[in-house]
Design an enzyme around this catalytic site. Structure first.
Site, PDB file in Angstrom:
ATOM      1  N   GLN A   1       0.871  -1.181   0.000  1.00 29.56           N
ATOM      2  CA  GLN A   1       0.000   0.000   0.000  1.00 29.56           C
ATOM      3  C   GLN A   1       0.906   1.228   0.000  1.00 29.56           C
ATOM      4  O   GLN A   1       1.832   1.335   0.813  1.00 29.56           O
ATOM      5  CB  GLN A   1      -0.912   0.016   1.233  1.00 29.56           C
ATOM      6  CG  GLN A   1      -1.890   1.194   1.197  1.00 29.56           C
ATOM      7  CD  GLN A   1      -2.888   1.199   2.339  1.00 29.56           C
ATOM      8  OE1 GLN A   1      -2.845   0.358   3.243  1.00 29.56           O
ATOM      9  NE2 GLN A   1      -3.804   2.148   2.307  1.00 29.56           N
TER      10      GLN A   1
ATOM     11  N   HIS B   1      -8.561   2.145  -0.976  1.00 27.91           N
ATOM     12  CA  HIS B   1      -8.978   2.071  -2.378  1.00 27.91           C
ATOM     13  C   HIS B   1      -8.944   0.625  -2.830  1.00 27.91           C
ATOM     14  O   HIS B   1      -8.161  -0.181  -2.316  1.00 27.91           O
ATOM     15  CB  HIS B   1      -8.068   2.928  -3.269  1.00 27.91           C
ATOM     16  CG  HIS B   1      -6.615   2.654  -3.096  1.00 27.91           C
ATOM     17  ND1 HIS B   1      -5.892   3.132  -2.015  1.00 27.91           N
ATOM     18  CD2 HIS B   1      -5.738   1.931  -3.839  1.00 27.91           C
ATOM     19  CE1 HIS B   1      -4.640   2.731  -2.110  1.00 27.91           C
ATOM     20  NE2 HIS B   1      -4.520   1.985  -3.200  1.00 27.91           N
TER      21      HIS B   1
ATOM     22  N   HIS C   1      -8.310  -1.668  -6.192  1.00 27.04           N
ATOM     23  CA  HIS C   1      -7.852  -1.720  -7.574  1.00 27.04           C
ATOM     24  C   HIS C   1      -8.803  -2.628  -8.364  1.00 27.04           C
ATOM     25  O   HIS C   1      -9.103  -3.738  -7.912  1.00 27.04           O
ATOM     26  CB  HIS C   1      -6.453  -2.346  -7.670  1.00 27.04           C
ATOM     27  CG  HIS C   1      -5.370  -1.571  -6.994  1.00 27.04           C
ATOM     28  ND1 HIS C   1      -4.476  -0.791  -7.685  1.00 27.04           N
ATOM     29  CD2 HIS C   1      -5.025  -1.465  -5.683  1.00 27.04           C
ATOM     30  CE1 HIS C   1      -3.612  -0.244  -6.835  1.00 27.04           C
ATOM     31  NE2 HIS C   1      -3.929  -0.632  -5.610  1.00 27.04           N
TER      32      HIS C   1
HETATM   33  P1  AMP Z   1      -1.494   1.134  -3.523  1.00 30.15           P
HETATM   34  O1  AMP Z   1      -0.072   0.795  -3.827  1.00 30.15           O
HETATM   35  O2  AMP Z   1      -2.379  -0.060  -3.358  1.00 30.15           O
HETATM   36  O3  AMP Z   1      -1.615   2.118  -2.369  1.00 30.15           O
HETATM   37  O4  AMP Z   1      -2.053   1.855  -4.826  1.00 30.15           O
HETATM   38  C1  AMP Z   1      -1.892   3.210  -5.080  1.00 30.15           C
HETATM   39  C2  AMP Z   1      -2.123   3.392  -6.543  1.00 30.15           C
HETATM   40  O5  AMP Z   1      -2.360   4.768  -6.790  1.00 30.15           O
HETATM   41  C3  AMP Z   1      -0.947   2.994  -7.440  1.00 30.15           C
HETATM   42  O6  AMP Z   1      -1.358   1.975  -8.357  1.00 30.15           O
HETATM   43  C4  AMP Z   1      -0.576   4.293  -8.160  1.00 30.15           C
HETATM   44  O7  AMP Z   1      -0.190   4.086  -9.488  1.00 30.15           O
HETATM   45  C5  AMP Z   1      -1.858   5.097  -8.048  1.00 30.15           C
HETATM   46  N1  AMP Z   1      -1.708   6.543  -8.085  1.00 30.15           N
HETATM   47  C6  AMP Z   1      -0.815   7.311  -7.400  1.00 30.15           C
HETATM   48  N2  AMP Z   1      -1.005   8.607  -7.667  1.00 30.15           N
HETATM   49  C7  AMP Z   1      -2.051   8.684  -8.528  1.00 30.15           C
HETATM   50  C8  AMP Z   1      -2.721   9.759  -9.185  1.00 30.15           C
HETATM   51  N3  AMP Z   1      -2.346  11.036  -9.006  1.00 30.15           N
HETATM   52  N4  AMP Z   1      -3.746   9.453 -10.017  1.00 30.15           N
HETATM   53  C9  AMP Z   1      -4.104   8.173 -10.210  1.00 30.15           C
HETATM   54  N5  AMP Z   1      -3.520   7.116  -9.613  1.00 30.15           N
HETATM   55  C10 AMP Z   1      -2.498   7.356  -8.793  1.00 30.15           C
END
Ligand code: AMP
Length: 113
Positions: A93, A99, A101
């Site tokens: 995370q 969130h 995915h």
């Molecule tokens: P996690 O690693 O499960 O916390 O997922 C966070 C996700 O947010 C990752 O897949 C990133 O690529 C995505 N992410 C980070 N910044 C942004 C942004 N500004 N817009 C869209 N997605 C983002």
């Protein structure tokens, strides 16, 4: 505590490709997709991670899954998609605002990495 990137997107202080929005959640395209379809289903309520949710979040959490199903149907990927929730830094995370995915459009393997 400073706002996360997702809080800023919810507050429209940062841009994002918004795929769906209602009173409870926002669905955006992941900025760094790992599959042809890679969306993030984000509750507007700030919950750091799923292990911080509680009984009062039951309806909200159910709503996120219903939206996932609807979005998958809308995109025509309802027969093969994956929902992933990373909980905690050791589970990869990186954004500490809950969130889900939604990943689709490529072959999946099991177990996941
Ligand atoms: P996690 O690693 O499960 O916390 O997922 C966070 C996700 O947010 C990752 O897949 C990133 O690529 C995505 N992410 C980070 N910044 C942004 C942004 N500004 N817009 C869209 N997605 C983002």
């Amino acid at each position: 505590m400073t706002d996360t990137i997702f809080q800023k997107i919810i507050d429209k202080e940062l841009p994002a490709e918004i795929h769906y929005e209602d009173d409870i959640c926002l669905v955006i395209k992941d900025i760094n997709p790992i599959a042809p379809t890679h969306l993030l289903i984000i509750p507007k309520k700030s919950i750091e991670k799923i292990s911080d949710s509680n009984k009062e979040d039951q309806e909200l959490l159910g709503h996120l899954f219903l939206v996932a199903g609807k979005v998958a149907r809308d995109l025509g990927v309802e027969d093969a998609f994956r929902l992933v929730v990373n909980n905690g830094a050791d589970a990869h995370q990186t954004v500490f605002h809950l969130h889900i995915h939604l990943i689709a459009g490529r072959e999946f393997s099991w177990p996941p990495g």
